[in-house]
Design a protein around this motif. Structure first.
Motif, mmCIF file in Angstrom:
data_model
loop_
_atom_site.group_PDB
_atom_site.id
_atom_site.type_symbol
_atom_site.label_atom_id
_atom_site.label_comp_id
_atom_site.label_asym_id
_atom_site.label_seq_id
_atom_site.Cartn_x
_atom_site.Cartn_y
_atom_site.Cartn_z
ATOM 1 N N MET A 1 0.830 -1.216 0.000
ATOM 2 C CA MET A 1 0.000 0.000 0.000
ATOM 3 C C MET A 1 0.865 1.268 0.000
ATOM 4 S SD MET A 1 -3.256 -0.728 -0.157
ATOM 5 C CE MET A 1 -4.029 0.812 0.336
ATOM 6 N N GLY A 2 2.014 1.214 -0.684
ATOM 7 C CA GLY A 2 2.882 2.383 -0.754
ATOM 8 C C GLY A 2 3.744 2.588 0.475
ATOM 9 N N LEU A 3 3.709 1.662 1.429
ATOM 10 C CA LEU A 3 4.489 1.767 2.662
ATOM 11 C C LEU A 3 5.598 0.716 2.665
ATOM 12 C CD1 LEU A 3 1.560 2.116 5.250
ATOM 13 C CD2 LEU A 3 2.787 3.944 4.072
ATOM 14 N N GLU A 4 6.798 1.103 3.112
ATOM 15 C CA GLU A 4 7.913 0.161 3.227
ATOM 16 C C GLU A 4 7.889 -0.466 4.616
ATOM 17 O OE1 GLU A 4 10.297 -1.125 1.314
ATOM 18 O OE2 GLU A 4 9.456 -0.140 -0.463
ATOM 19 N N LEU A 5 7.349 -1.658 4.714
ATOM 20 C CA LEU A 5 7.197 -2.350 5.995
ATOM 21 C C LEU A 5 8.449 -3.138 6.345
ATOM 22 C CD1 LEU A 5 3.639 -3.769 5.375
ATOM 23 C CD2 LEU A 5 4.176 -2.044 7.087
ATOM 24 N N TYR A 6 8.735 -3.206 7.640
ATOM 25 C CA TYR A 6 9.771 -4.116 8.141
ATOM 26 C C TYR A 6 9.139 -5.492 8.308
ATOM 27 C CZ TYR A 6 12.527 -6.603 11.665
ATOM 28 O OH TYR A 6 13.233 -7.560 12.358
ATOM 29 N N ILE A 7 9.818 -6.535 7.811
ATOM 30 C CA ILE A 7 9.332 -7.902 8.035
ATOM 31 C C ILE A 7 10.522 -8.799 8.346
ATOM 32 C CG2 ILE A 7 7.343 -7.655 6.502
ATOM 33 C CD1 ILE A 7 8.961 -9.487 4.538
ATOM 34 N N LYS A 8 10.245 -9.959 8.888
ATOM 35 C CA LYS A 8 11.265 -10.971 9.111
ATOM 36 C C LYS A 8 10.582 -12.324 9.194
ATOM 37 C CE LYS A 8 11.616 -11.027 14.195
ATOM 38 N NZ LYS A 8 11.612 -12.496 14.355
ATOM 39 N N GLU A 9 11.403 -13.376 9.236
ATOM 40 C CA GLU A 9 10.813 -14.708 9.370
ATOM 41 C C GLU A 9 9.957 -14.765 10.630
ATOM 42 O OE1 GLU A 9 13.378 -18.246 8.181
ATOM 43 O OE2 GLU A 9 14.889 -16.687 8.522
ATOM 44 N N GLY A 10 8.836 -15.449 10.528
ATOM 45 C CA GLY A 10 7.925 -15.535 11.663
ATOM 46 C C GLY A 10 6.628 -14.793 11.411
ATOM 47 N N VAL A 11 6.608 -13.950 10.363
ATOM 48 C CA VAL A 11 5.363 -13.291 9.952
ATOM 49 C C VAL A 11 5.165 -13.538 8.461
ATOM 50 C CG1 VAL A 11 5.566 -11.502 11.709
ATOM 51 C CG2 VAL A 11 6.434 -11.054 9.420
ATOM 52 N N LEU A 12 3.919 -13.559 8.056
ATOM 53 C CA LEU A 12 3.575 -13.770 6.653
ATOM 54 C C LEU A 12 4.016 -12.559 5.832
ATOM 55 C CD1 LEU A 12 1.996 -16.159 5.318
ATOM 56 C CD2 LEU A 12 0.007 -14.636 5.268
ATOM 57 N N ILE A 13 4.558 -12.800 4.649
ATOM 58 C CA ILE A 13 4.929 -11.700 3.753
ATOM 59 C C ILE A 13 3.655 -11.112 3.147
ATOM 60 C CG2 ILE A 13 6.148 -11.093 1.638
ATOM 61 C CD1 ILE A 13 8.075 -13.406 2.220
ATOM 62 N N PRO A 14 3.421 -9.814 3.319
ATOM 63 C CA PRO A 14 2.210 -9.204 2.737
ATOM 64 C C PRO A 14 2.201 -9.337 1.206
ATOM 65 C CG PRO A 14 3.237 -7.729 4.335
ATOM 66 C CD PRO A 14 4.208 -8.842 4.085
ATOM 67 N N ARG A 15 1.030 -9.719 0.645
ATOM 68 C CA ARG A 15 0.883 -9.891 -0.794
ATOM 69 C C ARG A 15 0.084 -8.736 -1.404
ATOM 70 N NH1 ARG A 15 3.195 -14.363 1.677
ATOM 71 N NH2 ARG A 15 3.680 -15.962 0.121
ATOM 72 N N PRO A 16 0.341 -8.437 -2.685
ATOM 73 C CA PRO A 16 -0.455 -7.399 -3.362
ATOM 74 C C PRO A 16 -1.953 -7.689 -3.329
ATOM 75 C CG PRO A 16 1.490 -7.964 -4.663
ATOM 76 C CD PRO A 16 1.428 -8.956 -3.535
ATOM 77 N N ASP A 17 -2.325 -8.987 -3.361
ATOM 78 C CA ASP A 17 -3.755 -9.334 -3.329
ATOM 79 C C ASP A 17 -4.433 -8.794 -2.078
ATOM 80 O OD1 ASP A 17 -3.555 -10.665 -5.720
ATOM 81 O OD2 ASP A 17 -3.285 -12.644 -4.807
ATOM 82 N N THR A 18 -3.683 -8.722 -0.980
ATOM 83 C CA THR A 18 -4.275 -8.266 0.287
ATOM 84 C C THR A 18 -4.615 -6.772 0.240
ATOM 85 O OG1 THR A 18 -2.956 -9.943 1.429
ATOM 86 C CG2 THR A 18 -3.919 -8.235 2.794
ATOM 87 N N GLU A 19 -4.041 -6.050 -0.708
ATOM 88 C CA GLU A 19 -4.377 -4.635 -0.846
ATOM 89 C C GLU A 19 -5.853 -4.451 -1.223
ATOM 90 O OE1 GLU A 19 -1.657 -2.686 -3.456
ATOM 91 O OE2 GLU A 19 0.094 -3.019 -2.155
ATOM 92 N N ILE A 20 -6.439 -5.464 -1.890
ATOM 93 C CA ILE A 20 -7.867 -5.423 -2.228
ATOM 94 C C ILE A 20 -8.693 -5.330 -0.947
ATOM 95 C CG2 ILE A 20 -9.778 -6.596 -3.385
ATOM 96 C CD1 ILE A 20 -7.588 -5.735 -5.294
ATOM 97 N N LEU A 21 -8.284 -6.087 0.090
ATOM 98 C CA LEU A 21 -8.983 -6.066 1.382
ATOM 99 C C LEU A 21 -8.874 -4.684 2.025
ATOM 100 C CD1 LEU A 21 -10.385 -7.468 3.786
ATOM 101 C CD2 LEU A 21 -8.122 -8.210 4.550
ATOM 102 N N VAL A 22 -7.679 -4.117 2.033
ATOM 103 C CA VAL A 22 -7.482 -2.795 2.638
ATOM 104 C C VAL A 22 -8.297 -1.743 1.904
ATOM 105 C CG1 VAL A 22 -5.779 -1.005 3.174
ATOM 106 C CG2 VAL A 22 -5.180 -3.416 3.452
ATOM 107 N N GLU A 23 -8.265 -1.772 0.565
ATOM 108 C CA GLU A 23 -9.008 -0.771 -0.222
ATOM 109 C C GLU A 23 -10.513 -0.897 0.008
ATOM 110 O OE1 GLU A 23 -7.569 -1.750 -4.050
ATOM 111 O OE2 GLU A 23 -5.672 -0.641 -3.826
ATOM 112 N N SER A 24 -10.988 -2.128 0.184
ATOM 113 C CA SER A 24 -12.428 -2.345 0.440
ATOM 114 C C SER A 24 -12.839 -1.735 1.776
ATOM 115 C CB SER A 24 -12.743 -3.839 0.424
ATOM 116 O OG SER A 24 -12.423 -4.405 -0.824
ATOM 117 N N VAL A 25 -11.957 -1.857 2.790
ATOM 118 C CA VAL A 25 -12.263 -1.292 4.109
ATOM 119 C C VAL A 25 -12.150 0.223 4.078
ATOM 120 C CG1 VAL A 25 -11.496 -1.173 6.505
ATOM 121 C CG2 VAL A 25 -11.596 -3.386 5.338
#
Length: 571
Positions: A366-390
């Motif tokens: 969503m245009g944001l540079e998130l910090y991630i590491k092993e142990g959390v799911l990597i955010p996918r572009p498909d999930t942006e559909i959920l954010v935009e809907s909300v």
């Protein structure tokens, strides 16, 4: 630094580069056997180090005075002595410094001590008083000059020297991170030497009597070679011995280093490492950016990584802290050994199919540079559909309370908080890794006042807290257990199964969340899910069965079911 191969002086120049001069010469005590005799070698080493110290400072200063006009005195020396004028000037500087030191640390303490001559202290007592005065002057002098900006920086380089030598003596790789692990206080320091010279001097001068001021000053100058020579032998023994006595002797000098050293920064440590490596003849392995990219491309291509070119550019960019454009346009730039090794270690991880985003520890969403590491799911572009809907359900100025359930990295909830300035978001997950990552992302986007992480098994904790939300949004685990072994290797081997497995039919979490959400949603509250491409109707029916209305299925850009969203019916 003086090492096995010679004497090296490293300087950080105004343009940020490190310049090194190297003299392939042995110390005088090794050149001439007679000068290497015990005691004598100590005085010779002292004079030699003072001369080299002045020469090093002069070399360093030359990088910062190129535009300065020479003084008339310097012009006179140049005219009289030609190329030797610099050596003549250095000799004059050395003599002035020596006279100043004798006046401050010998003549003045001796003169002041004369006041106590008539109180019956005796020669030994007077020498002890003189020693105390001399040490006090030394401490005050060190403290006061340390307030000067240039001397403070010199003290930092002194600390860098000690830490680097410690690292080398412990046979660790000479990297900034390794050097930083060590203390800046070293038992063979020149500061220890100065302090011990004063203590040995108290003993030696006790045999000289207490005559006129001129005689006392002269005797101390005459005895200086003997005192410094004895002290040199003592400090060599202290440096090599681990006995209780040697440690006790080293304590005052080590404490004094709190005045004469400061904690260095990374760039100063780099200079010290460069000097030590040059002095010891340690050669750095170097390769160009282009050579590293070619090697990395070959390795990743052979491992079946389709995006091997881009991956190598990003991996090397992470090592060098540079963007992709810099890597592409600076192929001839040389890279040192430690950066090369770090790059190879990242390439090896990618060869083993570790997701690139885990290696880079960053992911754009969503245009944001998130910090991630092993142990959390990597955010996918498909999930942006959920954010935009909300986001479509939240008016720009409306105050809303949102819950991001099974938040992982916090991508969904923090995107909502970022793009809707009046929203407050609770981010909920059961595991520790999501807590660490989400809290770091909250801080990264300065959302501490409007975003909070809550560790909970789904909604259990917020039900106890009697919280209420306008919107609950969730991307829960929804993959059927029998499907997980068939997933791509990078997902199957590296992404957390806790965030993937949705039970036998993939719907376990939807059932629980739908049931529990009824206890925390406000009037006409919204529940929104991301779903698998074949789960739209099933999740829609589950929500309708539990009293939700206006339940809609939203498709992604590939026209596959991606989001189910509905409102809690109010009687």
């Amino acid at each position: 630094m003086r090492g096995a191969k010679g004497l090296a002086t490293a300087v950080r120049t105004p343009d940020g580069e490190i310049e090194v001069t190297f003299q392939n010469t042995a110390p005088l005590t090794k050149k001439y056997k007679i000068l290497g005799m015990p005691v004598l070698r100590g005085f010779v080493a002292l004079v030699d180090s003072l001369i080299e110290g002045v020469r090093a400072l002069n070399y360093s200063a030359s990088f910062f005075e190129e535009d300065d006009e020479p003084s008339k005195f310097e012009e006179f020396l140049e005219k009289m002595f030609g190329k030797k004028s610099n050596d003549i000037l250095m000799g004059i500087t050395f003599m002035i410094s020596f006279i100043f030191a004798i006046g401050l640390f010998v003549a003045f303490p001796t003169g002041v001590t004369s006041v106590f001559k008539n109180v019956g202290l005796g020669v030994i007592g007077l020498n002890i008083v003189e020693g105390i005065i001399r040490v006090s002057i030394l401490l005050l002098y060190m403290y006061l000059i340390g307030k000067m900006e240039d001397i403070h920086r010199l003290y930092q380089y002194h600390g860098a020297e000690h830490k680097t030598i410690f690292c080398y003596e412990n046979e660790l790789e000479l990297t900034v991170d390794n050097v930083k692990k060590f203390k800046r206080f070293h038992p063979r320091c020149g500061t220890n030497f100065m302090f011990l010279v004063m203590l040995v001097g108290i003993f030696a001068f006790s045999f000289t009597g207490w005559n006129s001021l001129l005689e006392r000053v002269a005797s101390r100058i005459v005895l200086l070679p003997l005192v410094s020579g004895l002290t040199y032998e003592l400090i060599k023994w202290v440096g090599m011995s681990d006995s209780l006595l040697s440690r006790l002797i080293a304590v005052p000098g080590l404490k004094l280093q709190e005045l004469t050293t400061r904690e260095p920064d990374d760039k100063q440590i780099e200079v010290a490492i460069k000097a030590l490596k040059t002095a010891e003849g340690i050669k750095d392995e170097e390769k160009t950016i282009g050579e590293l990219l070619e090697e990395g491309n070959k390795r990743l291509k052979e491992s079946g990584i389709d995006s091997y070119v881009l991956d190598c550019q990003l991996l090397l960019g992470k090592v060098l802290k540079r963007d992709k454009l810099y890597i592409i346009t600076h192929r001839e730039e040389k890279i040192g050994k430690y950066n090369i090794e770090e790059f190879y270690s990242l390439v090896e991880k990618r060869e083993k199919k570790m997701p690139l985003k885990y290696i880079l520890q960053t992911c754009e969403f969503m245009g944001l540079e998130l910090y991630i590491k092993e142990g959390v799911l990597i955010p996918r572009p498909d999930t942006e559909i959920l954010v935009e809907s909300v986001l479509e359900k939240i008016e720009e100025e409306k105050e809303v309370e949102v819950c991001d359930l099974c938040c992982g990295s916090g991508a969904i909830g923090l995107s909502i908080a970022y793009y809707r300035k009046n929203s407050k978001v609770d981010l909920i997950d059961i595991a520790e890794d999501p807590r660490i990552v989400t809290c770091k992302n909250i801080s990264r986007f300065s959302l501490e006042e409007r975003a909070e992480f809550i560790q909970s098994d789904l909604l259990k904790e917020v039900i106890k807290m009697q919280k209420r939300y306008d919107i609950i949004v969730s991307n829960p685990p929804y993959i059927r257990n029998d499907v997980i072994p068939t997933l791509m290797e990078d997902v199957r081997e590296y992404e957390p199964h806790l965030a993937l497995s949705g039970g036998e039919d993939g719907l376990n979490f939807y059932r629980r969340i739908i049931e529990e959400s009824k206890l925390v949603l406000k009037v006409n509250g919204i529940l929104a899910f991301e779903i698998g491409y074949d789960q739209g109707v099933d999740v829609q029916n589950l929500m309708l069965e539990k009293g939700f209305i206006n339940v809609k299925i939203i498709k992604d850009l590939a026209y596959l079911d991606r989001v189910v969203i509905g409102e809690l019916k109010v009687d």
